[in-house]
Design a protein around this motif. Structure first.
Motif, PDB file in Angstrom:
ATOM      1  N   THR A 155       0.851  -1.191   0.000  1.00  0.00           N
ATOM      2  CA  THR A 155       0.000   0.000   0.000  1.00  0.00           C
ATOM      3  C   THR A 155       0.884   1.236   0.000  1.00  0.00           C
ATOM      4  OG1 THR A 155      -0.099   0.283   2.411  1.00  0.00           O
ATOM      5  CG2 THR A 155      -1.686  -1.256   1.405  1.00  0.00           C
ATOM      6  N   ASP A 294      -4.656   3.834  -5.519  1.00  0.00           N
ATOM      7  CA  ASP A 294      -4.028   5.038  -4.970  1.00  0.00           C
ATOM      8  C   ASP A 294      -3.266   5.796  -6.053  1.00  0.00           C
ATOM      9  OD1 ASP A 294      -4.968   4.544  -2.418  1.00  0.00           O
ATOM     10  OD2 ASP A 294      -3.134   3.495  -1.775  1.00  0.00           O
ATOM     11  N   ARG A 297      -5.613   7.671  -8.358  1.00  0.00           N
ATOM     12  CA  ARG A 297      -6.092   8.912  -7.737  1.00  0.00           C
ATOM     13  C   ARG A 297      -5.016   9.989  -7.799  1.00  0.00           C
ATOM     14  NH1 ARG A 297      -9.004   5.219  -4.428  1.00  0.00           N
ATOM     15  NH2 ARG A 297      -7.219   4.897  -3.033  1.00  0.00           N
TER      16      ARG A 297
END
Length: 327
Positions: A155, A294, A297
């Protein structure tokens, strides 16, 4: 504009009088090495053109900054100091901001996406080039930018406390958005920086990683395809218009063929380099779906910022690009 005209004569077997054939000799300046697939593609274009024109138009390729420095090539061609040139499109953004569309991070994710981006970008580049006395022939991307790390990444949170190699404002901004510490490191110092822990991650292509032999220092390579920077090949418009009409068409056709071939060469170079990294022990793969979301975005954020900085012209690329992406 200085042309080199070479007169050749030949006689028919029947004893007809000699006919004069004029050869136009051009020079093409590029800042890249002769071994680069971009330069090799240009050399093939020049050979194809010489053959198609029966020697009437010859282009001598001058690589490795020997004729004009990379940063000065566009202006040198525009000024007529050299007939043709190649440069990376991001080098033109001060004069032609729209040239930076292909370097906005996390917008395109594949060669197909990069092709769609170029299809939308090309008409605008043609307009700006025409206003500056230039004629674009073709553009070819470098292999996409990937992510190297010394630990697994699942992540965006995994970058907190990491030290990311940066080399321009865009990479600094990526590091900051990920929560990593930006560290300015030139490519020639990357191996040492990785070995000493000065940096723990970086974004660059698989090809660059192979060229710098990062194995043993970086342990993971993620194919995030952050962006696909393109090189563009172009000519002085007055020199182009001075050519005979059939030579103009041959040159444009050779450029179209070089673009098709160049994109295939870029994909092949990317695949070969990625396989080399894998064979040298790096763990190669994609990031997790959550981290990929992510990055997307971040791409939307970067594209909005870029549109604001460039102006309405940028919408002529990104609005149709995003609309088509959602179909």
């Amino acid at each position: 504009m200085k042309h080199i005209w070479i007169a050749t004569a030949f006689a028919a077997a029947s004893g007809q009088p000699c006919l004069a054939q004029t050869t136009v000799q051009w020079q093409l300046a590029t800042g890249y090495r002769a071994e680069s697939f971009h330069t090799q593609n240009i050399e093939r274009m020049a050979a194809d053109l010489a053959r198609a024109s029966a020697g009437r138009l010859r282009i001598e390729v001058k690589p490795n900054n020997v004729l004009v420095k990379l940063a000065d090539i566009r202006q040198a061609v525009q000024d007529g100091k050299v007939q043709a040139g190649e440069t990376i499109m991001t080098s033109m953004v001060k004069e032609i901001p729209i040239a930076g569309a292909d370097a906005v991070p996390f917008v395109v994710g594949s060669y197909a996406d990069a092709r769609r981006m170029w299809t939308l970008q090309r008409p605008l580049i043609d307009q700006h080039f025409a206003a500056r006395g230039l004629q674009a022939l073709y553009a070819v991307p470098w292999p996409p930018q990937g992510l190297y790390t010394d630990t697994p990444v699942r992540t965006a949170a995994d970058f907190r406390g990491a030290r990311m190699r940066t080399y321009n404002q865009t990479t600094e901004r990526i590091a900051e958005l990920l929560g990593a510490t930006p560290v300015d490191v030139p490519m020639v110092e990357v191996n040492q920086a990785l070995a000493t822990g000065r940096i723990t991650s970086m974004i660059t292509s698989a090809v660059t990683g192979v060229e710098n032999q990062v194995w043993g220092r970086a342990k993971y390579y993620y194919e995030i395809n952050a962006w696909f920077p393109k090189n563009i090949v172009f000519v002085n418009r007055k020199a182009f218009e001075a050519l005979a009409p059939d030579l103009q068409q041959m040159l444009l056709a050779a450029g179209q063929e070089a673009e098709t071939r160049g994109w295939a060469m870029s994909q092949a170079a990317a695949a070969e380099a990625t396989n080399e990294l894998r064979s040298r022990g790096l763990q190669v793969g994609r990031v997790s779906p959550d981290f990929e979301a992510d990055l997307k975005r971040m791409g939307e954020k970067f594209s909005l910022e870029w549109v604001r900085s460039v102006g309405n012209e940028a919408n002529r690329i990104f609005v149709p690009y995003y609309v088509d992406s959602k179909r």
